[in-house]
Design an enzyme around this catalytic site. Sequence first.
Site, short mmCIF file in Angstrom:
data_model
loop_
_atom_site.label_atom_id
_atom_site.label_comp_id
_atom_site.label_asym_id
_atom_site.label_seq_id
_atom_site.Cartn_x
_atom_site.Cartn_y
_atom_site.Cartn_z
N LYS A 184 0.84 -1.21 0.00
CA LYS A 184 0.00 0.00 0.00
C LYS A 184 0.87 1.26 0.00
O LYS A 184 0.68 2.15 -0.82
CB LYS A 184 -0.92 -0.03 1.23
CG LYS A 184 -1.83 1.17 1.37
CD LYS A 184 -3.05 0.86 2.19
CE LYS A 184 -2.83 0.95 3.68
NZ LYS A 184 -2.75 2.35 4.16
N ARG A 209 -6.41 2.54 17.98
CA ARG A 209 -6.16 1.09 17.91
C ARG A 209 -5.86 0.47 19.28
O ARG A 209 -6.09 -0.73 19.47
CB ARG A 209 -5.03 0.77 16.92
CG ARG A 209 -5.49 0.93 15.47
CD ARG A 209 -4.46 0.50 14.44
NE ARG A 209 -5.05 0.58 13.12
CZ ARG A 209 -4.37 0.67 11.98
NH1 ARG A 209 -3.05 0.71 12.01
NH2 ARG A 209 -5.00 0.71 10.82
N ASP A 237 2.04 -0.70 11.87
CA ASP A 237 0.80 -1.21 11.27
C ASP A 237 0.54 -2.67 11.62
O ASP A 237 -0.56 -3.17 11.41
CB ASP A 237 0.87 -1.06 9.74
CG ASP A 237 0.81 0.41 9.32
OD1 ASP A 237 0.38 1.25 10.13
OD2 ASP A 237 1.20 0.70 8.18
C1 S3P Z 1 2.56 5.10 6.09
C2 S3P Z 1 3.22 5.46 7.24
C3 S3P Z 1 2.75 5.10 8.58
C4 S3P Z 1 1.77 3.95 8.52
C5 S3P Z 1 0.74 4.13 7.48
C6 S3P Z 1 1.37 4.25 6.11
C7 S3P Z 1 3.09 5.58 4.80
O1 S3P Z 1 2.09 6.21 9.16
O2 S3P Z 1 1.18 3.75 9.78
O3 S3P Z 1 -0.16 3.03 7.45
O4 S3P Z 1 2.70 5.04 3.75
O5 S3P Z 1 3.92 6.49 4.81
P1 S3P Z 1 2.91 7.41 9.84
O6 S3P Z 1 3.83 7.93 8.84
O7 S3P Z 1 1.90 8.42 10.25
O8 S3P Z 1 3.61 6.81 11.02
#
Ligand code: S3P
Length: 442
Positions: free
Chosen positions: A22, A345, A314
């Site tokens: 993702k 969460r 995550d």
């Molecule tokens: C992500 C960074 C993380 C993660 C999120 C996706 C990203 O969040 O928890 O699901 O794609 O950069 P944070 O950057 O807020 O920690």
Amino acid sequence: MSDWKIRRSAAIKTEITVPGDKSISHRAVMLAAMSNGTCVIRGFLPSEDCMCSVGAMRALGVEIENPEPTTLIVHGKRGQFEAPTADIDCGNSGTTMRLVAGILAGQPFRSRLVGDASLSKRPMRRIVEPLTQMGAKLTTEGGDGRPPLLIEGGNLRPLQYVSPVASAQVKSAVLLAGMFASGKTSVAEPTQSRDHTERMLEYFLVRPQIQDRTVSIYGGQIPESQDFMVPGDISSAAFWLVAAAAHPNAHLLIKNVGLNETRTGVLGVLVRMGAHVREVVEVDQAEPLGSIEITGARLKATRIAGKEIPNVIDELPILAVAAALAQGTTVIADAKELRVKETDRIAAIATNLRAMGVQVVETEDGMEITGGSPLHGAHLESFGDHRIAMAFAIAGLFAEGETVISNTECVATSYPGFDRQLELVMKDHRPSQTPVISHVPH
Ligand code: S3P
């Protein structure tokens, strides 16, 4: 509205692949849109979140073909986007809103980013502050730093930013804005967060400089168009990894999965808990990818805290389920960020684990989970959060009786087809012909 009904199941012994990553899918479509030509992205994750990023780029005048669900052909705009004619809908996706805000901060027009009820409660001040320091005008219309986000961009100056949070989204928003600033922008973070943006910038021949935990970029560079292959998502793989890790007779091989070291913390945690894990990197281009082989065990408790947290942020919902299946008390600390994800969460995990009969002590920045007693099937909420729904579907495989999870549509934000894959994975291992997962429509 659809609920899942999950039945207890035997150990898995199988081989799978998981859908595209993702985080990497979001960045691939954005960097390709900024590039100087046509990029073919394969292995793209066609989930609701990532399609929001596709929609955002299209709203900015980028032509994107989508000949099959996992293939995008993106015609780059050389960093010069068109003003959107309507609000840009980021849906449930924090990554879309925060990263696109970085790009929009550099564009000489007004735009407005909106999100669903969950995203509308999430904190945006963390990107508003640095982007404002760079010279963009950002207004959070939701009050208290919450979306909708109104952006008037352009004329950015470079910034040397010391981020108070280890957040890849904050780091990426500043770096993407830095691409439009005249001079050198840098971001230092307290602990290493996922480095997909830096890797992808490098792959698109925009050379970031990386020193310790500071990433710098010179503005004014146009990414060179490149084709890109997105590896499988280790955060999606994590659900199956735990399903296998917690069964002494289980064995699972996951192929074609991303093995970026800033994301593989889940493997280290499962090894500490007693699982046998072998990871093999097969290709290392922009992102390393390969296979993970895991053999289950009687798990034992561990401590997950400190620098490890951004790497497993995550995966904490599914690791909490692993903790409930392990002997002893697992401590999760320094994970306050969990409170501002798609839902709180910490509260969601504690509520659902307790409903299954697990002893949980909730703390401000984590929880203590005493595992090892049998889980009871229960009626659980997803809280509109994809990772909570999937983590507790896996918990249901280990519980006595039936587990019902309400409102599971949210799973489409990151893992469309998770329910079908669960049934397939379990097909050969279920005790009778009764499906392991069934759908209860409303
Ligand atoms: C992500 C960074 C993380 C993660 C999120 C996706 C990203 O969040 O928890 O699901 O794609 O950069 P944070 O950057 O807020 O920690």
